[in-house]
Design a protein around this motif. Structure first.
Motif, PDB file in Angstrom:
ATOM      1  N   VAL A 105       0.947  -1.147   0.029  1.00  9.98           N
ATOM      2  CA  VAL A 105      -0.077  -0.083   0.000  1.00  9.98           C
ATOM      3  C   VAL A 105       1.000   1.259   0.117  1.00  9.98           C
ATOM      4  CG1 VAL A 105      -1.619   1.291   1.127  1.00  9.98           C
ATOM      5  CG2 VAL A 105      -1.887  -1.243   1.197  1.00  9.98           C
ATOM      6  N   ASP A 106       0.941   2.063  -1.108  1.00 14.04           N
ATOM      7  CA  ASP A 106       1.770   3.251  -1.393  1.00 14.04           C
ATOM      8  C   ASP A 106       0.604   4.378  -0.735  1.00 14.04           C
ATOM      9  OD1 ASP A 106       4.171   1.916  -2.372  1.00 14.04           O
ATOM     10  OD2 ASP A 106       3.150   2.132  -4.172  1.00 14.04           O
ATOM     11  N   VAL A 107       1.354   5.131   0.059  1.00 14.42           N
ATOM     12  CA  VAL A 107       0.851   6.348   0.479  1.00 14.42           C
ATOM     13  C   VAL A 107       1.335   7.422   0.460  1.00 14.42           C
ATOM     14  CG1 VAL A 107      -0.823   5.148   1.931  1.00 14.42           C
ATOM     15  CG2 VAL A 107       1.444   5.864   2.822  1.00 14.42           C
ATOM     16  N   GLY A 108       0.906   8.888   0.239  1.00 11.45           N
ATOM     17  CA  GLY A 108       1.742  10.006  -0.048  1.00 11.45           C
ATOM     18  C   GLY A 108       1.121  11.339   0.456  1.00 11.45           C
ATOM     19  N   ALA A 109       1.745  12.346   0.809  1.00 14.58           N
ATOM     20  CA  ALA A 109       1.027  13.634   0.991  1.00 14.58           C
ATOM     21  C   ALA A 109       1.939  14.530   0.740  1.00 14.58           C
ATOM     22  CB  ALA A 109       0.870  13.797   2.810  1.00 14.58           C
ATOM     23  N   SER A 110       1.415  15.927   0.132  1.00 17.99           N
ATOM     24  CA  SER A 110       2.148  16.980  -0.378  1.00 17.99           C
ATOM     25  C   SER A 110       1.318  18.306  -0.203  1.00 17.99           C
ATOM     26  CB  SER A 110       2.472  16.713  -1.837  1.00 17.99           C
ATOM     27  OG  SER A 110       1.001  16.611  -2.531  1.00 17.99           O
TER      28      SER A 110
END
Length: 224
Positions: free
Chosen positions: A132-137
């Motif tokens: 599960v790849d997660v990200g925030a920006s």
């Protein structure tokens, strides 16, 4: 940098927008995309019409620089968008970072007010569990499109593989206009796959803007 694909990918950086594919040291890459609608942060940039897009990137170690272009239709004679960007992609612990800046240039746009603007951005992504790849920006412009002043764009995303050939991802973003108001939320859910060297993206995109219809966008891209 293909904004049709990468700005809704795991880091959801804008443009997208603003995430750059991982490249080997000193490597050039290019891409070309045909999309049924160029949608930026939930809003069509082509009045719902199909468009051809493409760009080139150069990466060395943890640094990259590139340019990307697309046709647009704002109803005021503006027909072209050209983006120039550069960034740094270090890894800190389990997080892959992306720090950089992007300049949005509309060479044939009316001069007053200016449509050109610059953003700086920072994003972080990681993998939860095994897949599960997660990200925030966040992206910030000191003088956003049409000289509307300070603006932030906050985003988060997640993606999972579906077998060996498909991927499913979802993203949510919030446009925060400090000086003018009119803040809104956008979201997307996409299914991606590759076949015979082509990347396919099937995506549902919407916003909470009154009168801005949700849309389904189909894009096909190829690396050069």
């Amino acid at each position: 940098m293909s904004k049709s694909f990468t700005k809704v990918a795991v880091l959801a950086l804008a443009a997208s927008v603003v995430a750059t594919p991982a490249l080997a040291e000193g490597e050039w890459s290019g891409n070309v995309t045909l999309t049924s609608d160029y949608v930026f942060r939930g809003v069509t940039q082509t009045d719902g019409a199909p468009m051809v897009q493409g760009g080139f990137d150069f990466a060395s170690d943890e640094f990259y620089i590139g340019t990307w272009a697309s046709g647009v239709d704002f109803g005021d004679g503006t027909s072209t968008e050209i983006d120039v960007y550069a960034g740094w992609t270090p890894t800190v612990g389990v997080f892959d970072l992306d720090l950089g800046a992007i300049y949005y240039w509309y060479p044939d746009a009316p001069d007053d007010p200016s449509q050109n603007f610059v953003e700086v951005y920072a994003g972080a992504g990681t993998t939860l569990g095994e897949f599960v790849d997660v990200g925030a920006s966040v992206a910030y412009s000191p003088d956003f499109y049409l000289e509307t002043g300070d603006a932030f764009y906050w985003s988060a995303s997640a993606g999972i593989p579906l077998g060996e050939s498909f991927g499913l991802d979802a993203s949510i973003g919030y446009s925060d206009f400090q000086d003018t108001g009119g803040d809104y939320t956008d979201y997307s859910v996409g299914l991606t796959t590759s076949l015979e060297g082509f990347d396919f993206d099937f995506r549902y995109i919407g916003t909470d803007i009154d009168g801005n219809d949700d849309t389904f966008v189909v894009s096909v891209s190829r690396a050069l």
